[in-house]
Write a protein that holds these residues in place. Structure first.
Motif, PDB file in Angstrom:
ATOM      1  N   ARG A   2       2.940  12.580  -8.199  1.00  0.00           N
ATOM      2  CA  ARG A   2       4.105  11.674  -8.126  1.00  0.00           C
ATOM      3  C   ARG A   2       3.901  10.505  -7.629  1.00  0.00           C
ATOM      4  NH1 ARG A   2       8.905  14.358  -8.895  1.00  0.00           N
ATOM      5  NH2 ARG A   2       8.867  16.466  -8.854  1.00  0.00           N
ATOM      6  N   ALA A   3       2.868  10.216  -6.618  1.00  0.00           N
ATOM      7  CA  ALA A   3       2.357   8.882  -6.292  1.00  0.00           C
ATOM      8  C   ALA A   3       1.767   8.042  -7.319  1.00  0.00           C
ATOM      9  CB  ALA A   3       1.465   9.121  -5.036  1.00  0.00           C
ATOM     10  N   LEU A   4       0.842   8.661  -8.106  1.00  0.00           N
ATOM     11  CA  LEU A   4       0.315   8.100  -9.250  1.00  0.00           C
ATOM     12  C   LEU A   4       1.504   7.640 -10.240  1.00  0.00           C
ATOM     13  CD1 LEU A   4      -2.710  10.110  -9.684  1.00  0.00           C
ATOM     14  CD2 LEU A   4      -2.850   7.600  -9.138  1.00  0.00           C
ATOM     15  N   HIS A   5       2.320   8.560 -10.558  1.00  0.00           N
ATOM     16  CA  HIS A   5       3.591   8.012 -11.583  1.00  0.00           C
ATOM     17  C   HIS A   5       4.335   7.087 -11.305  1.00  0.00           C
ATOM     18  CE1 HIS A   5       6.998   8.808 -13.944  1.00  0.00           C
ATOM     19  NE2 HIS A   5       6.099   9.000 -15.027  1.00  0.00           N
ATOM     20  N   ALA A   6       4.693   6.779  -9.694  1.00  0.00           N
ATOM     21  CA  ALA A   6       5.505   5.784  -9.200  1.00  0.00           C
ATOM     22  C   ALA A   6       5.173   4.445  -9.459  1.00  0.00           C
ATOM     23  CB  ALA A   6       5.536   6.030  -7.798  1.00  0.00           C
ATOM     24  N   PRO A  55       0.792  -1.192  -0.007  1.00  0.00           N
ATOM     25  CA  PRO A  55       0.030   0.005  -0.014  1.00  0.00           C
ATOM     26  C   PRO A  55       0.935   1.337  -0.046  1.00  0.00           C
ATOM     27  CG  PRO A  55      -0.050  -1.033   2.184  1.00  0.00           C
ATOM     28  CD  PRO A  55       0.653  -1.843   1.260  1.00  0.00           C
ATOM     29  N   LEU A  56       0.246   2.377  -0.345  1.00  0.00           N
ATOM     30  CA  LEU A  56       1.031   3.402  -0.507  1.00  0.00           C
ATOM     31  C   LEU A  56       1.344   4.283   0.744  1.00  0.00           C
ATOM     32  CD1 LEU A  56      -0.397   5.451  -3.785  1.00  0.00           C
ATOM     33  CD2 LEU A  56       1.880   4.463  -3.367  1.00  0.00           C
ATOM     34  N   PHE A  57       0.440   3.694   1.730  1.00  0.00           N
ATOM     35  CA  PHE A  57       0.300   4.445   3.053  1.00  0.00           C
ATOM     36  C   PHE A  57       0.289   3.541   4.144  1.00  0.00           C
ATOM     37  CE2 PHE A  57      -4.131   3.894   3.723  1.00  0.00           C
ATOM     38  CZ  PHE A  57      -4.640   3.557   2.565  1.00  0.00           C
ATOM     39  N   GLU A  58       0.791   4.147   5.277  1.00  0.00           N
ATOM     40  CA  GLU A  58       0.763   3.399   6.491  1.00  0.00           C
ATOM     41  C   GLU A  58       0.834   4.359   7.518  1.00  0.00           C
ATOM     42  OE1 GLU A  58       3.619   0.129   8.764  1.00  0.00           O
ATOM     43  OE2 GLU A  58       2.995  -0.441   6.689  1.00  0.00           O
ATOM     44  N   GLY A  59      -0.350   4.332   8.380  1.00  0.00           N
ATOM     45  CA  GLY A  59      -0.361   5.118   9.486  1.00  0.00           C
ATOM     46  C   GLY A  59      -0.735   6.882   8.993  1.00  0.00           C
ATOM     47  N   GLY A  60      -0.952   6.845   7.945  1.00  0.00           N
ATOM     48  CA  GLY A  60      -1.177   8.277   7.229  1.00  0.00           C
ATOM     49  C   GLY A  60       0.014   8.867   6.756  1.00  0.00           C
ATOM     50  N   LEU A  61       1.186   8.282   6.685  1.00  0.00           N
ATOM     51  CA  LEU A  61       2.512   8.949   6.148  1.00  0.00           C
ATOM     52  C   LEU A  61       2.748   8.193   4.772  1.00  0.00           C
ATOM     53  CD1 LEU A  61       4.866  10.632   6.302  1.00  0.00           C
ATOM     54  CD2 LEU A  61       6.147   8.847   7.750  1.00  0.00           C
ATOM     55  N   THR A  62       3.151   8.762   3.853  1.00  0.00           N
ATOM     56  CA  THR A  62       3.560   7.967   2.584  1.00  0.00           C
ATOM     57  C   THR A  62       4.886   8.264   2.238  1.00  0.00           C
ATOM     58  OG1 THR A  62       2.830   9.377   0.829  1.00  0.00           O
ATOM     59  CG2 THR A  62       1.217   8.431   1.699  1.00  0.00           C
ATOM     60  N   GLN A  63       5.449   7.764   1.273  1.00  0.00           N
ATOM     61  CA  GLN A  63       6.765   7.872   0.890  1.00  0.00           C
ATOM     62  C   GLN A  63       6.923   9.098  -0.090  1.00  0.00           C
ATOM     63  OE1 GLN A  63       7.900   4.279  -1.241  1.00  0.00           O
ATOM     64  NE2 GLN A  63       6.502   4.643  -3.113  1.00  0.00           N
ATOM     65  N   ARG A 112      -6.852   6.260  -0.729  1.00  0.00           N
ATOM     66  CA  ARG A 112      -7.658   5.097  -1.347  1.00  0.00           C
ATOM     67  C   ARG A 112      -7.862   5.305  -2.744  1.00  0.00           C
ATOM     68  NH1 ARG A 112     -10.252   5.359   3.768  1.00  0.00           N
ATOM     69  NH2 ARG A 112     -11.640   6.710   2.952  1.00  0.00           N
ATOM     70  N   THR A 113      -8.020   6.490  -3.137  1.00  0.00           N
ATOM     71  CA  THR A 113      -8.279   6.702  -4.894  1.00  0.00           C
ATOM     72  C   THR A 113      -7.015   6.406  -5.360  1.00  0.00           C
ATOM     73  OG1 THR A 113     -10.090   8.428  -4.233  1.00  0.00           O
ATOM     74  CG2 THR A 113      -9.035   8.436  -6.435  1.00  0.00           C
ATOM     75  N   ILE A 114      -5.903   6.805  -4.824  1.00  0.00           N
ATOM     76  CA  ILE A 114      -4.611   6.708  -5.683  1.00  0.00           C
ATOM     77  C   ILE A 114      -4.244   4.998  -5.504  1.00  0.00           C
ATOM     78  CG2 ILE A 114      -2.048   6.733  -5.242  1.00  0.00           C
ATOM     79  CD1 ILE A 114      -2.514   9.438  -3.901  1.00  0.00           C
ATOM     80  N   GLU A 115      -4.630   4.410  -4.619  1.00  0.00           N
ATOM     81  CA  GLU A 115      -4.423   3.165  -4.710  1.00  0.00           C
ATOM     82  C   GLU A 115      -5.217   2.334  -5.776  1.00  0.00           C
ATOM     83  OE1 GLU A 115      -2.713   0.317  -3.179  1.00  0.00           O
ATOM     84  OE2 GLU A 115      -1.567   1.908  -2.307  1.00  0.00           O
ATOM     85  N   LYS A 116      -6.598   2.899  -5.874  1.00  0.00           N
ATOM     86  CA  LYS A 116      -7.548   2.185  -6.984  1.00  0.00           C
ATOM     87  C   LYS A 116      -7.017   2.450  -8.196  1.00  0.00           C
ATOM     88  CE  LYS A 116     -11.589   2.753  -4.116  1.00  0.00           C
ATOM     89  NZ  LYS A 116     -12.857   3.353  -3.991  1.00  0.00           N
ATOM     90  N   VAL A 117      -6.393   3.780  -8.668  1.00  0.00           N
ATOM     91  CA  VAL A 117      -6.154   4.103 -10.087  1.00  0.00           C
ATOM     92  C   VAL A 117      -4.797   4.045 -10.312  1.00  0.00           C
ATOM     93  CG1 VAL A 117      -8.442   5.656 -10.172  1.00  0.00           C
ATOM     94  CG2 VAL A 117      -6.218   6.928  -9.506  1.00  0.00           C
TER      95      VAL A 117
END
Length: 79
Positions: A55-59, A5-13, A28-33
């Motif tokens: 950037r999260a989507l592009h990664a 997942p992109l996130f854990e505890g509200g903090l993402t890379q 959640r939307t980022i994860e879906k798309v």
């Protein structure tokens, strides 16, 4: 193979920090798309993190192998 997942505890890379219901909805939307190969239009007020979302989507594949070139455009202004 399960994707991380992109996130854990509200903090993402990608620098998205927080645990509000609104941010969790964005994550959640980022994860879906994120694996969709279609263009994405990300809109919002100045300073809300649109580029971080991009950037999260592009990664994620299939975009991760391509160059990332963020651009912004002011479409109109009331000032």
């Amino acid at each position: 193979m399960q994707q991380q997942p992109l996130f854990e505890g509200g903090l993402t890379q990608f620098g998205l920090v927080g645990d509000s219901p609104q941010l969790q909805g964005v994550l959640r939307t980022i994860e879906k798309v994120k694996t969709n190969d279609s263009p994405a239009l990300i809109v919002g007020e100045s300073g809300v993190g649109k580029e971080l979302v991009a950037r999260a989507l592009h990664a994620a594949p299939p975009c991760a192998t391509r160059n990332f070139s963020p651009w912004t455009r002011l479409l109109w202004s009331d000032r």
